[in-house]
Design a protein around this motif. Structure first.
Motif, PDB file in Angstrom:
ATOM      1  N   SER A  48       5.188 -36.774  27.651  1.00  0.00           N
ATOM      2  CA  SER A  48       6.224 -36.331  26.710  1.00  0.00           C
ATOM      3  C   SER A  48       5.675 -35.280  25.759  1.00  0.00           C
ATOM      4  O   SER A  48       6.355 -34.288  25.445  1.00  0.00           O
ATOM      5  CB  SER A  48       6.771 -37.520  25.923  1.00  0.00           C
ATOM      6  N   LEU A  49       4.444 -35.483  25.297  1.00  0.00           N
ATOM      7  CA  LEU A  49       3.827 -34.500  24.419  1.00  0.00           C
ATOM      8  C   LEU A  49       3.643 -33.161  25.142  1.00  0.00           C
ATOM      9  O   LEU A  49       3.912 -32.093  24.575  1.00  0.00           O
ATOM     10  CB  LEU A  49       2.475 -35.026  23.923  1.00  0.00           C
ATOM     11  N   ALA A  50       3.206 -33.211  26.373  1.00  0.00           N
ATOM     12  CA  ALA A  50       3.033 -31.983  27.157  1.00  0.00           C
ATOM     13  C   ALA A  50       4.383 -31.284  27.363  1.00  0.00           C
ATOM     14  O   ALA A  50       4.484 -30.055  27.273  1.00  0.00           O
ATOM     15  CB  ALA A  50       2.391 -32.304  28.505  1.00  0.00           C
TER      16      ALA A  50
ATOM     17  N   ILE B  43       5.419 -29.562  24.053  1.00  0.00           N
ATOM     18  CA  ILE B  43       4.646 -28.334  23.833  1.00  0.00           C
ATOM     19  C   ILE B  43       5.141 -27.216  24.746  1.00  0.00           C
ATOM     20  O   ILE B  43       5.300 -26.064  24.324  1.00  0.00           O
ATOM     21  CB  ILE B  43       3.146 -28.601  24.057  1.00  0.00           C
ATOM     22  N   LEU B  44       5.404 -27.561  25.991  1.00  0.00           N
ATOM     23  CA  LEU B  44       5.877 -26.561  26.945  1.00  0.00           C
ATOM     24  C   LEU B  44       7.239 -26.008  26.522  1.00  0.00           C
ATOM     25  O   LEU B  44       7.484 -24.801  26.612  1.00  0.00           O
ATOM     26  CB  LEU B  44       5.964 -27.177  28.338  1.00  0.00           C
ATOM     27  N   ALA B  45       8.124 -26.895  26.049  1.00  0.00           N
ATOM     28  CA  ALA B  45       9.442 -26.448  25.595  1.00  0.00           C
ATOM     29  C   ALA B  45       9.326 -25.524  24.386  1.00  0.00           C
ATOM     30  O   ALA B  45      10.013 -24.498  24.293  1.00  0.00           O
ATOM     31  CB  ALA B  45      10.318 -27.653  25.271  1.00  0.00           C
ATOM     32  N   ILE B  46       8.449 -25.873  23.457  1.00  0.00           N
ATOM     33  CA  ILE B  46       8.260 -25.034  22.263  1.00  0.00           C
ATOM     34  C   ILE B  46       7.708 -23.665  22.638  1.00  0.00           C
ATOM     35  O   ILE B  46       8.165 -22.626  22.134  1.00  0.00           O
ATOM     36  CB  ILE B  46       7.335 -25.746  21.258  1.00  0.00           C
ATOM     37  N   LEU B  47       6.737 -23.643  23.524  1.00  0.00           N
ATOM     38  CA  LEU B  47       6.168 -22.362  23.957  1.00  0.00           C
ATOM     39  C   LEU B  47       7.213 -21.504  24.673  1.00  0.00           C
ATOM     40  O   LEU B  47       7.245 -20.276  24.500  1.00  0.00           O
ATOM     41  CB  LEU B  47       4.979 -22.611  24.884  1.00  0.00           C
ATOM     42  N   THR B  48       8.057 -22.147  25.470  1.00  0.00           N
ATOM     43  CA  THR B  48       9.098 -21.401  26.175  1.00  0.00           C
ATOM     44  C   THR B  48      10.091 -20.790  25.200  1.00  0.00           C
ATOM     45  O   THR B  48      10.473 -19.617  25.328  1.00  0.00           O
ATOM     46  CB  THR B  48       9.837 -22.325  27.158  1.00  0.00           C
ATOM     47  N   VAL B  49      10.502 -21.572  24.203  1.00  0.00           N
ATOM     48  CA  VAL B  49      11.426 -21.058  23.192  1.00  0.00           C
ATOM     49  C   VAL B  49      10.787 -19.909  22.420  1.00  0.00           C
ATOM     50  O   VAL B  49      11.389 -18.833  22.246  1.00  0.00           O
ATOM     51  CB  VAL B  49      11.856 -22.188  22.226  1.00  0.00           C
TER      52      VAL B  49
ATOM     53  N   VAL C   1      17.161 -22.556  29.209  1.00  0.00           N
ATOM     54  CA  VAL C   1      16.539 -23.663  29.946  1.00  0.00           C
ATOM     55  C   VAL C   1      15.755 -24.554  28.987  1.00  0.00           C
ATOM     56  O   VAL C   1      15.832 -25.793  29.049  1.00  0.00           O
ATOM     57  CB  VAL C   1      15.624 -23.125  31.063  1.00  0.00           C
ATOM     58  N   ALA C   2      15.007 -23.922  28.085  1.00  0.00           N
ATOM     59  CA  ALA C   2      14.198 -24.687  27.134  1.00  0.00           C
ATOM     60  C   ALA C   2      15.059 -25.414  26.109  1.00  0.00           C
ATOM     61  O   ALA C   2      14.674 -26.496  25.628  1.00  0.00           O
ATOM     62  CB  ALA C   2      13.224 -23.751  26.419  1.00  0.00           C
ATOM     63  N   ILE C   3      16.219 -24.868  25.757  1.00  0.00           N
ATOM     64  CA  ILE C   3      17.060 -25.468  24.711  1.00  0.00           C
ATOM     65  C   ILE C   3      18.016 -26.515  25.269  1.00  0.00           C
ATOM     66  O   ILE C   3      18.197 -27.589  24.673  1.00  0.00           O
ATOM     67  CB  ILE C   3      17.850 -24.358  23.971  1.00  0.00           C
ATOM     68  N   LEU C   4      18.638 -26.242  26.418  1.00  0.00           N
ATOM     69  CA  LEU C   4      19.707 -27.099  26.932  1.00  0.00           C
ATOM     70  C   LEU C   4      19.257 -28.068  28.020  1.00  0.00           C
ATOM     71  O   LEU C   4      19.952 -29.058  28.274  1.00  0.00           O
ATOM     72  CB  LEU C   4      20.848 -26.233  27.483  1.00  0.00           C
ATOM     73  N   VAL C   5      18.151 -27.796  28.677  1.00  0.00           N
ATOM     74  CA  VAL C   5      17.756 -28.616  29.819  1.00  0.00           C
ATOM     75  C   VAL C   5      16.521 -29.460  29.527  1.00  0.00           C
ATOM     76  O   VAL C   5      16.516 -30.679  29.758  1.00  0.00           O
ATOM     77  CB  VAL C   5      17.515 -27.720  31.051  1.00  0.00           C
ATOM     78  N   MET C   6      15.489 -28.831  29.014  1.00  0.00           N
ATOM     79  CA  MET C   6      14.226 -29.552  28.816  1.00  0.00           C
ATOM     80  C   MET C   6      14.342 -30.749  27.877  1.00  0.00           C
ATOM     81  O   MET C   6      13.746 -31.805  28.152  1.00  0.00           O
ATOM     82  CB  MET C   6      13.152 -28.581  28.306  1.00  0.00           C
ATOM     83  N   PRO C   7      15.064 -30.666  26.752  1.00  0.00           N
ATOM     84  CA  PRO C   7      15.122 -31.824  25.843  1.00  0.00           C
ATOM     85  C   PRO C   7      15.662 -33.097  26.504  1.00  0.00           C
ATOM     86  O   PRO C   7      15.181 -34.202  26.211  1.00  0.00           O
ATOM     87  CB  PRO C   7      16.047 -31.353  24.720  1.00  0.00           C
TER      88      PRO C   7
ATOM     89  N   THR D 233       8.300 -20.504  31.138  1.00  0.00           N
ATOM     90  CA  THR D 233       7.309 -20.289  30.079  1.00  0.00           C
ATOM     91  C   THR D 233       6.443 -19.075  30.365  1.00  0.00           C
ATOM     92  O   THR D 233       6.088 -18.315  29.452  1.00  0.00           O
ATOM     93  CB  THR D 233       6.412 -21.531  29.935  1.00  0.00           C
ATOM     94  N   LEU D 234       6.130 -18.874  31.633  1.00  0.00           N
ATOM     95  CA  LEU D 234       5.225 -17.788  32.004  1.00  0.00           C
ATOM     96  C   LEU D 234       5.936 -16.444  32.135  1.00  0.00           C
ATOM     97  O   LEU D 234       5.283 -15.402  32.013  1.00  0.00           O
ATOM     98  CB  LEU D 234       4.535 -18.124  33.328  1.00  0.00           C
ATOM     99  N   ASN D 235       7.240 -16.439  32.386  1.00  0.00           N
ATOM    100  CA  ASN D 235       7.953 -15.169  32.572  1.00  0.00           C
ATOM    101  C   ASN D 235       7.774 -14.198  31.417  1.00  0.00           C
ATOM    102  O   ASN D 235       7.472 -13.026  31.636  1.00  0.00           O
ATOM    103  CB  ASN D 235       9.436 -15.431  32.829  1.00  0.00           C
TER     104      ASN D 235
END
Length: 433
Positions: free
Chosen positions: A24-26, A29-35, A69-75, A394-396
C-alpha cells in the motif's frame, strides 16, 4: 485496464499485515509521483512559451490521461488492497471499471499517435510540417479519446454483464471486469495489441531511418572534413610557393649587387700603370669594396633569419585556422551524431518501457479466459501486473520530457519557484545540462 479476479481472495490467502502495509505504501508513493510528474508536464507547457508548440499537444493529452489514472483509478486499488474487498457498491464499481479501461486505453492510444506523429515528421518532414496544424492535432487527439470510449463503454450497456458473470458481486464484495471471451478479445486488441503492432511498425521504421541518416551524416562529415583539409593544404602550398619565389628574387638581387661592387676592384688592378695617386685610390676602393661585401653578407644572413622567422609565424597563422576549422567540423559532427544516437536511444527506451509495463498484464488478461487448463497465478502476481501497467503512467512524463532541454529548464524553473527563488536563474545555470 482492470483485472477479472476478485480481491476478496486476499484474506483466504492469509496475506500478512506487513505485505499490505508495504504494498500500500508503494502504491501511494507511485500514485503521488504520477500526479506530480504529469502536473509538471501540463504546467510547463502552459506556462513556458517555448513549449507551447503544436507537437506538445500530444504530450499534454498523454499527461492528462496519466494524471486521471493516478487520481481516479489508483486510489480505489489502494483501498481494495488495504481492505481486501470492494466496499463502494455496484454503481461505483461500474464507473471505476469503465474509468480504468477508458483512461489506460487513452494513455496507450496517445502513445500510439505520438509514434505516428514522429513517423510522419521523419518520413515526409516538409509536407507534414505544413499539415501539422492545431486543428489536425486536435482531431487526432479526439480520435484517440473517442476510440478509448468505444472500448470501455460496452460493459455499461450490458456486454458481458450477465447474471453468471456480473461486474459486481455483493455477496463476496468483488468488483471485476467481465471475463466474457468476446469482450476480452475486443478490449485487449483495441487497448493494447493493435496499438502495440502500430508502435512496433512505426518505431522500427523510425529507428532504421535514424540509423541510415546517422551513417549518411557520418560519411558527409568525413567528406567535408577531407575537402576542407585539401583546401587548406592548397592555400598553404600556394603561400609557400610565393614565399620561395620572393626569397629567390631577393637572393638574385643581392648577387647582382655584389657583382656590380666587385667591378671597380678589377678595374683598379688593370690601371696599375697610372699614377701613384690613382693606385692609392684603387687600393682604397678595393678595401671599401671588401668591407661592403662583409656588411652585405651580414645583412643577407640577417635577412635569411628574418625570413625564416616570418615563415614560421606565417605557418603558425595558417595552422591556427586549419586547427579551428578541423575542430569546428569535428565538433559539429560529434554533436550531430550525439543527437542521432540520443534519438535512437530514446525510441528504444520508449518501446521497451511500454512493452515491459503492459505486456505481462495483457498476456494474463487474454490467456486466462481462453485457457481452461491454465492456473490462476494468484492475487499477488495479478496485483503486480496491474500496477506494472500503471508504472507506465509514472514513467511517461519522464521519458517524453527529460530528454528535452526546454522541458528540463521549465522543470528547474518550477522547482526554483517552489523553493522561493522567483527568477530561478541560479538553479538553471547550476543544474541544467
Amino acid at each position: 485496464m482492470e483485472n477479472n479476479t476478485s480481491y476478496s481472495v486476499l484474506l483466504p490467502e492469509r496475506v500478512s499485515s506487513w505485505y499490505i502495509v508495504l504494498t500500500s505504501l508503494a502504491m501511494i508513493i507511485l500514485a503521488i509521483l504520477t500526479v506530480a510528474g504529469n502536473i509538471f508536464v501540463i504546467h510547463a507547457v502552459f506556462t513556458n512559451r517555448a513549449l507551447r508548440i503544436v507537437p506538445n499537444f500530444f504530450i499534454v493529452s498523454l499527461a492528462v490521461a496519466d494524471l486521471l489514472v493516478a487520481i481516479l483509478v489508483m486510489p480505489f486499488h489502494i483501498s481494495t488492497n488495504i481492505t481486501g474487498a470492494w466496499i463502494y457498491g455496484g454503481v461505483l464499481c461500474q464507473i471505476w471499471l469503465t474509468s480504468d479501461v477508458f483512461l489506460c486505453t487513452a494513455s496507450i492510444l496517445n502513445l500510439c499517435i505520438i509514434a505516428l506523429d514522429r513517423y510522419w515528421a521523419i518520413h515526409d518532414p516538409i509536407r507534414y510540417a505544413q499539415k501539422r496544424t492545431v486543428k489536425r492535432v486536435l482531431v487526432m487527439i479526439a480520435i484517440s479519446w473517442t476510440l478509448s470510449g468505444m472500448i470501455s463503454i460496452p460493459p455499461v450497456f450490458g456486454w458481458g454483464d450477465k447474471d453468471d458473470d456480473s461486474l459486481y458481486d455483493d455477496d463476496v464484495k468483488t468488483c471485476t471486469l467481465s471475463s466474457d471471451k468476446g469482450y476480452v478479445l475486443y478490449s485487449a486488441c483495441g487497448s493494447f495489441y493493435i496499438p502495440l503492432a502500430v508502435m512496433s511498425f512505426v518505431y522500427i521504421h523510425i529507428f532504421i531511418a535514424t540509423k541510415r541518416r546517422l551513417r549518411e551524416r557520418t560519411k558527409a562529415a568525413k567528406k567535408t572534413k577531407l575537402a576542407m583539409r585539401n583546401i587548406v593544404n592548397n592555400k598553404d602550398g600556394n603561400a609557400n610557393k610565393k614565399r620561395n619565389n620572393s626569397d629567390s628574387t631577393n637572393d638574385d638581387h643581392d648577387e647582382r649587387n655584389e657583382d656590380i661592387v666587385e667591378e671597380p676592384s678589377n678595374h683598379c688592378n688593370t690601371t696599375s700603370s697610372e699614377s701613384a695617386n690613382n693606385v692609392c685610390n684603387g687600393s682604397a676602393n678595393v678595401a671599401l669594396t671588401t668591407t661592403d661585401k662583409k656588411k652585405r653578407k651580414k645583412t643577407r644572413g640577417k635577412r635569411q633569419i628574418d625570413s625564416a622567422k616570418m615563415e614560421f609565424e606565417d605557418n603558425a597563422r595558417h595552422l591556427r585556422p586549419r586547427v579551428s576549422i578541423n575542430n569546428f567540423f569535428e565538433e559539429k559532427q560529434r554533436i550531430s551524431l550525439s543527437k542521432e544516437r540520443k534519438a535512437a536511444r530514446t525510441l528504444a527506451i520508449i518501446m521497451v518501457t511500454f512493452v515491459l509495463c503492459w505486456i505481462p498484464f495483457f498476456l494474463m488478461y487474454l490467456i486466462l479466459p481462453f485457457c481452461d487448463s491454465c492456473t490462476y497465478p494468484g492475487t499477488k502476481v495479478e496485483a503486480l501486473f496491474v500496477w506494472l501497467g500503471y508504472v507506465n503512467s509514472t514513467l511517461n512524463p519522464i521519458i517524453y520530457t527529460v530528454f528535452n532541454m526546454e522541458f528540463r529548464k521549465a522543470f528547474q524553473r518550477i522547482t526554483a519557484k517552489c523553493r522561493g527563488n522567483d527568477s530561478g536563474r541560479i538553479a538553471l545555470t547550476r543544474t541544467c545540462v
